[in-house]
Design an enzyme around this catalytic site. Structure first.
Site, PDB file in Angstrom:
ATOM      1  N   HIS A 195       1.376  -0.696   0.141  1.00 14.52           N
ATOM      2  CA  HIS A 195      -0.043  -0.045  -0.396  1.00 14.52           C
ATOM      3  C   HIS A 195       0.975   1.311  -0.033  1.00 14.52           C
ATOM      4  O   HIS A 195       2.282   1.388   0.858  1.00 14.52           O
ATOM      5  CB  HIS A 195      -0.842  -0.148   1.018  1.00 14.52           C
ATOM      6  CG  HIS A 195      -0.373  -0.139   2.958  1.00 14.52           C
ATOM      7  ND1 HIS A 195       0.274  -1.245   3.152  1.00 14.52           N
ATOM      8  CD2 HIS A 195       0.155   0.752   3.270  1.00 14.52           C
ATOM      9  CE1 HIS A 195       0.746  -1.135   4.650  1.00 14.52           C
ATOM     10  NE2 HIS A 195       0.412   0.585   4.750  1.00 14.52           N
TER      11      HIS A 195
ATOM     12  N   HIS B  69       0.396   5.196   1.080  1.00 13.65           N
ATOM     13  CA  HIS B  69       0.280   6.403   2.300  1.00 13.65           C
ATOM     14  C   HIS B  69       0.492   7.770   1.495  1.00 13.65           C
ATOM     15  O   HIS B  69       1.178   8.172   1.027  1.00 13.65           O
ATOM     16  CB  HIS B  69       1.267   6.757   3.180  1.00 13.65           C
ATOM     17  CG  HIS B  69       0.748   5.726   4.276  1.00 13.65           C
ATOM     18  ND1 HIS B  69       0.362   5.310   5.543  1.00 13.65           N
ATOM     19  CD2 HIS B  69       1.590   4.299   4.249  1.00 13.65           C
ATOM     20  CE1 HIS B  69      -0.120   4.192   6.314  1.00 13.65           C
ATOM     21  NE2 HIS B  69       1.447   3.318   5.609  1.00 13.65           N
TER      22      HIS B  69
END
Length: 132
Positions: free
Chosen positions: A90, A92
């Site tokens: 992922h 951020h």
């Protein structure tokens, strides 16, 4: 099961989703996540990685256009040593302002020319091997 936790969804496409972080470093802190499971960025197929970072860029553009931030950080960690604590790749997107308390710092090290050249040569060799 994926999708069971409550989330403030900001984007959903075929390959990725983006939602506000449940424990944000700053207001607007958004996670951009591939829908398919890949433990680290190195496991993400090229097409999904492209979509992941294009979406992160779009989220950053939206944050910049709609909020009074001074900038943003993109943070993508791989492996426990790098601080990864959720083992699903992922990115951020963290909005930043001059007076926030977010820290992404390290102590710069003196550059020693000889090891730098050897490191650069090794990285180039790895890039060349990966493009075959």
């Amino acid at each position: 099961m994926a999708g069971d936790a409550p989330a403030d969804l900001v984007y959903e496409g075929e390959q990725v989703v983006a939602f506000l972080d449940a424990a944000p470093a700053a207001p607007g802190h958004t996670l951009v996540v591939p829908k398919s499971h890949h433990e680290t960025l190195l496991d993400v197929p090229d097409d999904v990685a492209g979509r992941l970072f294009r979406t992160a860029r779009r989220v950053a553009q939206s944050l910049e256009a709609n909020f009074d931030h001074g900038g943003f950080n993109l943070v993508q960690s791989n492996g426990a040593a790098a601080g990864q604590d959720v083992f699903h790749a992922h990115v951020h997107v963290i909005p930043r302002s001059d007076d926030d308390d977010v820290t992404l710092t390290w102590e710069p090290r003196d550059r020693d020319a000889q090891p730098q050249r050897a490191i650069a040569a090794s990285v180039r060799e790895g890039l060349d091997a990966g493009s075959r």
